[in-house]
Design a protein around this motif. Sequence first.
Motif, short mmCIF file in Angstrom:
data_model
loop_
_atom_site.label_atom_id
_atom_site.label_comp_id
_atom_site.label_asym_id
_atom_site.label_seq_id
_atom_site.Cartn_x
_atom_site.Cartn_y
_atom_site.Cartn_z
N ASP A 38 -7.20 34.36 50.39
CA ASP A 38 -7.32 35.41 49.39
C ASP A 38 -7.51 34.76 48.03
OD1 ASP A 38 -6.75 37.71 47.57
OD2 ASP A 38 -6.23 38.68 49.46
N LEU A 39 -8.55 35.21 47.32
CA LEU A 39 -8.82 34.70 45.98
C LEU A 39 -7.76 35.18 45.00
CD1 LEU A 39 -10.80 33.18 44.11
CD2 LEU A 39 -12.07 35.33 43.87
N GLY A 40 -7.14 36.33 45.32
CA GLY A 40 -6.08 36.84 44.47
C GLY A 40 -6.56 37.69 43.32
N GLY A 41 -7.80 38.19 43.40
CA GLY A 41 -8.31 39.04 42.34
C GLY A 41 -7.87 40.48 42.51
N ASP A 42 -8.26 41.33 41.55
CA ASP A 42 -7.92 42.74 41.66
C ASP A 42 -8.96 43.46 42.50
OD1 ASP A 42 -10.14 43.14 40.03
OD2 ASP A 42 -8.98 43.57 38.23
N SER A 49 -5.50 34.46 41.79
CA SER A 49 -4.19 33.81 41.87
C SER A 49 -3.87 33.50 43.32
CB SER A 49 -3.11 34.73 41.29
OG SER A 49 -1.82 34.22 41.58
N ALA A 50 -3.28 32.34 43.55
CA ALA A 50 -2.93 31.95 44.91
C ALA A 50 -1.63 32.59 45.38
CB ALA A 50 -2.79 30.42 44.98
N THR A 51 -0.98 33.33 44.49
CA THR A 51 0.33 33.88 44.80
C THR A 51 0.31 34.83 45.98
OG1 THR A 51 0.93 33.74 42.46
CG2 THR A 51 2.30 35.13 43.85
N ALA A 52 -0.66 35.74 46.01
CA ALA A 52 -0.70 36.75 47.07
C ALA A 52 -0.85 36.11 48.44
CB ALA A 52 -1.84 37.72 46.81
#
Length: 305
Positions: A38-42, A49-52
Motif C-alpha cells: 500500500d502506497l498509503g495515499g488517500d 505513508s507506510a503506516t497503513a
Amino acid sequence: MALDLNGRVAIVTGAGGGLGREHALLLAKLGALIVVNDLGGDVRGEGGSATAAQRVADEIVAAGGQAIANGASVTDFVQVQKMVTETVERWGRVDILVNNAGILRDKSFAKMDLADFRLVVDVHLMGAVNCSKAVWDLMRAQNYGRIVMTTSSSGLYGNFGQSNYSAAKLALVGLMQTLALEGAKNNIRVNCLAPTAGTRMLEGLMPADQLAALHPSAVAPGVAALVGDDAPTRMILCAGAGSFEAAHITLTQGIHLGTGEDVARQLSERLAEVADRSDETVPGSGWEQGARELQKAGFSPAKPE
C-alpha cells in the motif's frame, strides 16, 4: 474440499485498508504468506505513508501469520519489480497476486479533467498490468499462478460520474480474458472480482446503515475462492453484502444479412432481432466470436495454431 492456502505466497495491493486489508487478513488466516502492499495515499491517490501497510502486516503477525509491508507504487514498474524480487528473496516464490489498489477522481465527463482520467486509468489498469507483468514469468516458470483483477459494476454496467473509473475497470476484464488464455498452459488462472463494499470510496454516497451492510469482509471470501488450487479461470465474480453472482459478456445469436448494398437499412430495421437474447452464448475467445460470423457466411474457419 477445504480451502487451504498453507505456504502460498500472496501479494495484495492496496491492502492498507478497506477491501485490500480484508483480503490480506483472510488469505493469511487460510495460511498464505502475505505481502501487504500500500502506497498509503488517500482515496484520490494523494500523499503516501507506510503506516497503513505496516499496521495490517503487524495485525497478521499478531494473529500468528506471516506478513511483510511494502510501500511500492503500482504505477511504478521499477518499484513493483523490486517488491517482487524482495518477496522471492524472502519466501522463494509468488503464487498469488491480488490487484486491488485503486483511487477515485469522480466527476461527470463534461467536467472531468483529462489528467484525472489518465491517473485513474494509470492506477487501476496500468497498476494491474505492472504487477501482473512483474510476476508473470515467475509464475510461468513455477507452473502455478493465481491472479485476481478488481473490476467493478461501474465498469460492467456504468455509473454516472465515473467514466474514468468505468473505463479502467472494464479494461481489466479484457486483460483478464487474454491473460487467462495465455496462462492456461502454465496453470496460471486469472479472474476478476467485482466488489460492492462500504469502503472510504463510498463514504458520503449512501446511507450509513447500507454502508454497514456492505462491509468489505463480506467480499473477501470471493478473493479466496478465486486463488485456491481449484480456482476457476476467466470468471467475473460479483460480491457484496454476503451475495455472490457471476457476470458474463454474452453474444446473441444475431442474424446474417450478407454484404449487399441494402444491409444498412435492413440492419436498422431488424436491430431488435440482433439484440434478442434467446440462446445467447459466451464465446471462449475473440477468435471464436469471429469464427461464428464466418460460419454464418458459409465458411469453415480453421483456428490458427
